[in-house]
Motif scaffolding. Sequence first.
Motif, short mmCIF file in Angstrom:
data_model
loop_
_atom_site.label_atom_id
_atom_site.label_comp_id
_atom_site.label_asym_id
_atom_site.label_seq_id
_atom_site.Cartn_x
_atom_site.Cartn_y
_atom_site.Cartn_z
N MET A 1 0.85 -1.18 0.00
CA MET A 1 0.00 0.00 0.00
C MET A 1 0.89 1.24 0.00
O MET A 1 1.45 1.60 1.02
N PHE A 2 1.05 1.87 -1.13
CA PHE A 2 1.83 3.09 -1.30
C PHE A 2 3.28 2.91 -0.86
O PHE A 2 3.95 3.87 -0.51
N GLY A 3 3.77 1.69 -0.84
CA GLY A 3 5.15 1.44 -0.46
C GLY A 3 5.40 1.63 1.03
O GLY A 3 6.54 1.78 1.44
N LEU A 4 4.34 1.67 1.85
CA LEU A 4 4.50 1.83 3.29
C LEU A 4 4.47 0.47 3.96
O LEU A 4 3.58 -0.34 3.72
N GLY A 5 5.43 0.25 4.82
CA GLY A 5 5.46 -0.97 5.59
C GLY A 5 4.86 -0.76 6.96
O GLY A 5 4.38 0.32 7.31
N PHE A 6 4.91 -1.80 7.77
CA PHE A 6 4.36 -1.72 9.12
C PHE A 6 5.03 -0.65 9.97
O PHE A 6 4.34 0.11 10.65
N PRO A 7 6.37 -0.53 9.95
CA PRO A 7 7.01 0.51 10.78
C PRO A 7 6.58 1.93 10.40
O PRO A 7 6.37 2.77 11.29
N GLU A 8 6.41 2.19 9.12
CA GLU A 8 5.98 3.52 8.69
C GLU A 8 4.56 3.81 9.15
O GLU A 8 4.26 4.92 9.59
N LEU A 9 3.66 2.82 9.00
CA LEU A 9 2.29 3.01 9.45
C LEU A 9 2.22 3.22 10.96
O LEU A 9 1.46 4.05 11.45
N LEU A 10 3.03 2.49 11.70
CA LEU A 10 3.09 2.64 13.15
C LEU A 10 3.57 4.04 13.52
O LEU A 10 3.01 4.66 14.43
N LEU A 11 4.54 4.56 12.82
CA LEU A 11 5.04 5.91 13.06
C LEU A 11 3.96 6.95 12.77
O LEU A 11 3.77 7.91 13.54
N ILE A 12 3.22 6.77 11.69
CA ILE A 12 2.14 7.70 11.35
C ILE A 12 1.07 7.69 12.44
O ILE A 12 0.59 8.75 12.87
N VAL A 13 0.68 6.51 12.89
CA VAL A 13 -0.32 6.40 13.96
C VAL A 13 0.18 7.08 15.22
O VAL A 13 -0.56 7.81 15.89
N PHE A 14 1.44 6.90 15.55
CA PHE A 14 2.02 7.51 16.74
C PHE A 14 2.00 9.04 16.64
O PHE A 14 1.63 9.73 17.58
N VAL A 15 2.35 9.58 15.49
CA VAL A 15 2.36 11.03 15.29
C VAL A 15 0.93 11.59 15.39
O VAL A 15 0.71 12.63 16.00
N VAL A 16 -0.03 10.89 14.80
CA VAL A 16 -1.42 11.33 14.88
C VAL A 16 -1.89 11.35 16.33
O VAL A 16 -2.56 12.30 16.77
N LEU A 17 -1.54 10.32 17.09
CA LEU A 17 -1.91 10.29 18.50
C LEU A 17 -1.28 11.45 19.27
O LEU A 17 -1.92 12.05 20.13
N LEU A 18 -0.04 11.77 18.96
CA LEU A 18 0.62 12.89 19.63
C LEU A 18 -0.03 14.22 19.28
O LEU A 18 -0.20 15.09 20.14
N LEU A 19 -0.39 14.39 18.01
CA LEU A 19 -0.96 15.65 17.57
C LEU A 19 -2.38 15.88 18.07
O LEU A 19 -2.73 16.99 18.48
N PHE A 20 -3.21 14.86 18.01
CA PHE A 20 -4.62 15.03 18.31
C PHE A 20 -5.06 14.46 19.64
O PHE A 20 -6.12 14.81 20.14
N GLY A 21 -4.31 13.56 20.21
CA GLY A 21 -4.72 12.94 21.47
C GLY A 21 -5.72 11.83 21.23
O GLY A 21 -6.41 11.79 20.22
N GLY A 22 -5.80 10.93 22.18
CA GLY A 22 -6.66 9.75 22.05
C GLY A 22 -8.14 10.08 22.05
O GLY A 22 -8.94 9.37 21.45
N LYS A 23 -8.53 11.15 22.73
CA LYS A 23 -9.96 11.47 22.84
C LYS A 23 -10.53 12.06 21.56
O LYS A 23 -11.72 11.90 21.29
N ARG A 24 -9.73 12.73 20.77
CA ARG A 24 -10.24 13.37 19.55
C ARG A 24 -10.22 12.47 18.33
O ARG A 24 -10.86 12.77 17.32
#
Length: 60
Positions: A1-24
């Motif tokens: 999927m777009f050349g993204l592996g598991f580590p890249e997707l995990l990093l994206i999820v982590f950054v989104v959690l940092l930016l928006f928080g779990g509640k949002r």
Amino acid sequence: MFGLGFPELLLIVFVVLLLFGGKRIPELMKSLGKGVSSFKEGMKDVTDTTVEDKKEEKKD
């Protein structure tokens, strides 16, 4: 999927959690889902209108 592996997707999820928080996150996903649904409905309306216009042209 777009050349993204598991580590890249995990990093994206982590950054989104940092930016928006779990509640949002659920709120953002709900808004995204509504937007996609609205877009699909709009595309269906355009397609239906185009099909109707072509039918009218054939009648004339």
